[in-house]
Design an enzyme around this catalytic site. Sequence first.
Site, PDB file in Angstrom:
ATOM      1  N   TRP A 310      27.654  10.276  34.351  1.00  0.00           N
ATOM      2  CA  TRP A 310      28.390   9.236  33.630  1.00  0.00           C
ATOM      3  C   TRP A 310      29.261   9.847  32.540  1.00  0.00           C
ATOM      4  CZ3 TRP A 310      28.179   7.681  28.420  1.00  0.00           C
ATOM      5  CH2 TRP A 310      28.905   6.524  28.113  1.00  0.00           C
ATOM      6  N   HIS A 311      28.751  10.918  31.893  1.00  0.00           N
ATOM      7  CA  HIS A 311      29.525  11.549  30.825  1.00  0.00           C
ATOM      8  C   HIS A 311      30.753  12.264  31.370  1.00  0.00           C
ATOM      9  CE1 HIS A 311      25.983  10.793  28.289  1.00  0.00           C
ATOM     10  NE2 HIS A 311      26.822  10.917  27.276  1.00  0.00           N
ATOM     11  N   GLY A 312      30.645  12.787  32.597  1.00  0.00           N
ATOM     12  CA  GLY A 312      31.803  13.482  33.179  1.00  0.00           C
ATOM     13  C   GLY A 312      31.461  13.972  34.563  1.00  0.00           C
TER      14      GLY A 312
END
Lengths: 457, 384
Positions: A310-312
């Site tokens: 989700w962060h990257g």
Amino acid sequence: MQLDQLLFVFAFLPLCIAVCAAMPQKLKKASLALFSLLFAAWGRPADLIIILSASFFVFFTGLEIGALRENGCRRLAGLVFAGGFAGVLGLIVLYKYLPLTVGSLSSLTPPVGLSFITFSLLSYLFDVFSGRSGPAKDPVGFFLFVGFFPKLISGPIIAWHDFEHQLEGCRISADSLERGLRRFAVGLAKKLLIANAIAASYNALAASSGARTVAGSWLALLFVSFMLYYDFSGYSDMAIGLGAVFGFELPENFLHPYACDSMTGFWRSWHATLGRWFRDYVYIPLGGSRGTKLETLVNMLCVWFLTGFWHGGTLTFFVWGMWHFALLALEKFIFRNVREKFPHPVRVAIVFLLAIIGWVPFFSDSLTKTVGWLGRLFGGAPLWDASVGYYLLTGGAALVLAVLGSGNLPGKLYKKALDRSPDFLRAVSAVFILLLFAVCVALMTGETYTSFLYAGF
Amino acid sequence: MTDLENKTPPDGVKKTSFRLPKALFAILMLSFIAVMDAIFFALPKKSFSENENRVLAPAPSLSPSVISDGSADAYFADHFPLRDSWMELQLAVRSAMGSRESGGVILGDGGWLFLAQPEPDQKALTSSVAAMEAFAAAHPEINCVAALVPNSLTFNSSRLPDGIPLYSQKELLAQILSGLSLTKSADVYSALAMHDPDALFYRTDHHWTTYGAQCALSAIAPALQTDFSASDFEMLTVSASFEGTLASKSGRHGVKEKITVAVPLEPVPYSVTYHDGSVFGSAFVPEKLDGKDKYAVFFGGNYPVVRIVTAAGTGKRLLVFKDSFANCLVPMLIPYFDEIVMVDPRYYYDDVQLLVNSAPFTDALYLYNLDTFVTDTALARALS
């Protein structure tokens, strides 16, 4: 538009407060929704079309799921839920992950707050499908849940079942203004005065020869650790404060994470609403820790795979997610009893160290840079460089303030003093925070300073 | 009735107790915002910022495009009340927090401002040196001289923040000049190092002073085989209110400096022709002293080509490849050359060979500030 810009603080916010305060109760929600629309559209109106489209898609999907459940058509409701889920997921895959692999999409920019909007929409679908909440009947209230401007860009993440009952309580009062604006001003100071100052020092250090030394690598790591904390927690404070102004209680997102004595505690205190979301909508539905140890581990692995993702969409975020999975798994299954043998300050120091080492892959562009940075931390480089001293001096004050402010001691002292002399402390703190606010106005103005250099350059 | 119950004091005046408003901070903050907004709407708007040296954003149009085009943001920020004072406050706060740089400018002691060193582009340097050598090889009849000027922080280390990471410009100069054999090198560094650094460079501008240029000529003139002497010139102060590029870039204002021009004691008639054909009788443009960019008093600024024809009668003709540092130096070469052609490769896109062929040049001078030279690609492009 950003919460730390002059136009927002001096035009958008006071206008929003004035209009919402003047409106009759039944129109307050709509006023707030209109301002949120304007906020989302500001600078990139096309974003609003995507946000509104996604909101209406999920709103009607929710109504359909609710109706099907009511008629006992659970299987069909499940299909509709799956379709809604895929639609929302498709949106974030299209904007956030496909551009990393498909060259023709590399210029596609996600709409503002897409990552957080996704959580709102998915949590709503889950809540309606599971029966935890009934479907929203009021599109204005639903849009406010999705696009409420204080939390639009970076959260905190709030579930529909926590937000819907607050909609009718939307109001502005002297108490809400006092609590909310105080929190907003403190958050603004955390971001502008501390986070931005540390960021400037970090960027300069990272570009210098000092970053290639052991001491410089540790200094850079401290810089990013506190820069991220103050930037994100400052933003959360601003969002929570603004929510409070309008009568909404947004959940706490940062609870002194660097003062925690366990990784579990850290993740209940760092971006707490994210952890709560994954717990409620991934971990627990998968079975949580109710099954065998292996099943629990698999469930934790899923959570941390998704958290990293989700962060990257790059490998470094995957590594970061796996680092925390490993730490939490070890803490839960191996070191649970060993921990207690260490005194509290030692536990805090160990957790702090392990947490900040996790920021190395988080802030590296590639695995090669991750390995390089980690190597330098543990001796694979010259010890020191004169530039490290320079960046320690120039960024040290902000770092010291950051370290002192990140624990729970200032809060405890404040509460103690408030109990003894509430009026005096209220007055002193009001003046102090106003001075901080004035400094923030100066810093916001500084961000807009551009000079034109002559042709004679 | 006891005293405790007696709410009225003996003199009959009712006491009132002052209570702080519950929403004290909210009142203070919203009042502050209201006052600033009132000032914003009440005060007339400036169209130009002296400090930032730029035109301020005009009022946005009242149309839907204001949501997307950023005009409202720019307008509000540019005309925010007490903008210059807020800028000073933010600089003071950042300095108090330890910052020693602002806008790419190092904040030195005593009001000194220094341009942060750019990272040398080794590829560009290699190309420039190769192009200069190729030019010298192609034109053996032209005496080619390189004069690279270090920037002010090289000579003001005591005014710099302790430990600030810098590379040695002296060493970089030596590295660059070691690549030149057909092109002579003028040791500008040593020529400047012999003099008081206070007088060599402006405190608030990245340029050197006319005095600094004159000191450098003690090394450049012999290389150009001229009998330049500083005593042949008189220094005249043309402005005492100069505030340079670095003040605008950093936001630190308040220091005003003098600009001087060197005028020969025995003037030689000359004319100055610009690239657009306009002809002037002086290398100095006094009108520029009324504006912000007072350094432009020298030739009015930078142009692709400036041709100076003189009545010096020395038989020497000089071709100068330059940046703005040459502007205050070249007037001091006028008495020693029949013709001087200044080329700024950053703005010149025609064939340099045409220029070379336009007159029988006896000398060529590369006069650059090192900060420009270490990243410049225009010179190599022009010479190729």
